[in-house]
Design an enzyme around this catalytic site. Structure first.
Site, mmCIF file in Angstrom:
data_model
loop_
_atom_site.group_PDB
_atom_site.id
_atom_site.type_symbol
_atom_site.label_atom_id
_atom_site.label_comp_id
_atom_site.label_asym_id
_atom_site.label_seq_id
_atom_site.Cartn_x
_atom_site.Cartn_y
_atom_site.Cartn_z
ATOM 1 N N ASP A 185 0.523 -0.825 -0.354
ATOM 2 C CA ASP A 185 -0.187 -0.077 0.174
ATOM 3 C C ASP A 185 1.132 1.249 0.068
ATOM 4 O O ASP A 185 1.580 1.451 1.004
ATOM 5 C CB ASP A 185 -0.939 -0.294 1.445
ATOM 6 C CG ASP A 185 -2.130 -0.629 1.324
ATOM 7 O OD1 ASP A 185 -2.552 -1.232 0.169
ATOM 8 O OD2 ASP A 185 -2.731 -0.841 1.840
ATOM 9 N N ASP A 326 -9.759 -6.451 -1.990
ATOM 10 C CA ASP A 326 -8.958 -5.842 -0.590
ATOM 11 C C ASP A 326 -9.096 -5.533 0.418
ATOM 12 O O ASP A 326 -10.309 -4.593 -0.234
ATOM 13 C CB ASP A 326 -8.134 -4.795 -1.741
ATOM 14 C CG ASP A 326 -7.022 -4.417 -1.528
ATOM 15 O OD1 ASP A 326 -7.018 -4.410 1.115
ATOM 16 O OD2 ASP A 326 -6.785 -3.572 -1.062
#
Length: 379
Positions: A185, A326
């Site tokens: 991320d 996700d």
């Protein structure tokens, strides 16, 4: 910067490292000989329960365990000559004892050496005590002060950092054998409020992992970060659809031209129709099942419909994209996610890393949770 150069920090460190070389070579030789003949390095040699080669391997291991002490002593000696030896040794032992490791030994060496210099330059004693300064007073005072500073100020954060780093490396070594890729991320503090990892992190992880990396760009400036990731040769670059207006075709082509895979990410409220103009070009579509930017958010079940729709569309049109989910993938949601049928699961804190401090135990719990709730097995 000029003051740091005058302190000659690099020179003192290199001098101390030169003292380590024969110790590392000698300890490594003992370990190699011992293990070559079936010996093992043991924590304690119990009389009558070890062989000669066990003793060799254990002595070598003990020698390597003293490296923080040696580096601290060497730096302190390089800075303050003979008066720095005893304080450096004691502070190095202190760093070792509290788990501050090699980094603690380096900091302890500088602390010890400069404490000794400060005492030499600023502490005045009667004439009759001057002879005791280098042999008794300085080592005693510097050892006490340096030891207290190491234990109560420097040591704890360094020990915590060393422990974190060791656990991270151990965890990465385990995951290298059990996962298909790493999901990174990258947040800029604008598109989402948080700031997290960067392309630099990918560069460092590559040194200890052979697995492909997939970067999830939660950023406003997609162009800048795509260029950074192309430079790192990140295998998968996944961009948020909400920031791609007027950029999608150009960036997808740029990623493909670099020999990499292009992905797009859809927020929970973003319909899949948004990507229809270029859906045939993308290699992966990630469906966010939580709002982006924070861990531990509530699972949004309605997003699973998009996974089902994307599967049907792929089959009907012959598209080549992979489907990834996700967000909040854990025991509570495994069954529902499995029913929707994504190709790739992103599993984070709630489903894996937060289950136990030990990654192997966490993996075992996650595996059991998945298999119990879905009836399917994990390799």
């Amino acid at each position: 910067m000029e003051k740091i150069k005058k302190l000659n920090l690099k020179g003192h460190l290199l001098t101390a490292i030169s003292y380590l070389i024969p110790i590392v070579c000698g300890a490594g030789f003992l370990i190699a000989i011992g293990m070559a003949f079936g010996g093992t390095s043991q924590g304690t040699l119990v009389q009558g329960k070890f062989s000669f080669f066990d003793a060799l391997a254990t002595m070598g291991g003990a020698g390597l365990g003293l490296l923080p002490v040696v580096i601290a002593t060497g730096i302190s000696y390089s800075i303050a000559a003979k008066p720095g030896i005893a304080p450096g040794f004691i502070i190095g032992l202190t760093a070792n004892a509290i788990g501050a490791g090699f980094i603690g030994g380096i900091l302890g060496g500088y602390l010890s050496g400069f404490l000794v210099l400060a005492i030499l330059n600023h502490v005045k004693v009667p004439n009759w005590a001057k002879g005791l300064m280098p042999t008794l007073i300085i080592p005693f005072v510097a050892s006490i002060l340096g030891g207290l500073i190491m234990v109560y100020i420097i040591g704890t954060p360094v020990a915590l950092f060393t422990s974190f780093l060791t656990n991270f490396l151990d965890g990465l070594g385990f995951l290298n054998q059990h996962v298909d890729s790493y999901h990174i991320d990258i947040m800029d503090g604008h598109y989402v409020p948080n700031l997290t990892l960067s392309p630099w992190f990918i560069e460092e992880v590559r040194k200890i992992s052979h697995l492909p990396m997939s970067a999830h760009l939660m950023v406003t400036d997609q162009i800048f970060w795509v260029n950074q990731l192309i430079a790192q040769k990140c295998e998968w670059i996944c961009m948020h659809v909400e920031c791609l207006d007027g950029l999608a075709f150009r960036l997808i082509d740029q990623i493909h031209a670099a020999g990499l895979k292009a992905g797009v990410v859809l927020n929970p409220e973003t319909p899949i129709e948004t990507i229809f103009p270029y859906i045939d070009l993308v290699d992966k579509i990630t469906i966010m099942t939580v709002d982006p930017g924070f861990a531990g958010q509530r699972f949004i079940e309605s997003t699973l419909d998009k996974i089902v729709d994307l599967r049907k569309l792929r089959q009907e049109k012959g598209y080549h994209y992979l489907i990834e989910m996700d967000g909040s993938s854990n025991r509570k949601s495994f069954k529902r996610i499995d029913h929707a049928g994504p190709d790739i699961y992103i599993i984070g804190r709630s489903g894996l890393f937060g289950l136990d401090e030990d990654i192997e135990k966490s993996w075992a719990i996650m595996k059991r949770d998945y298999e119990e709730t879905t009836g399917k097995s994990i390799e």
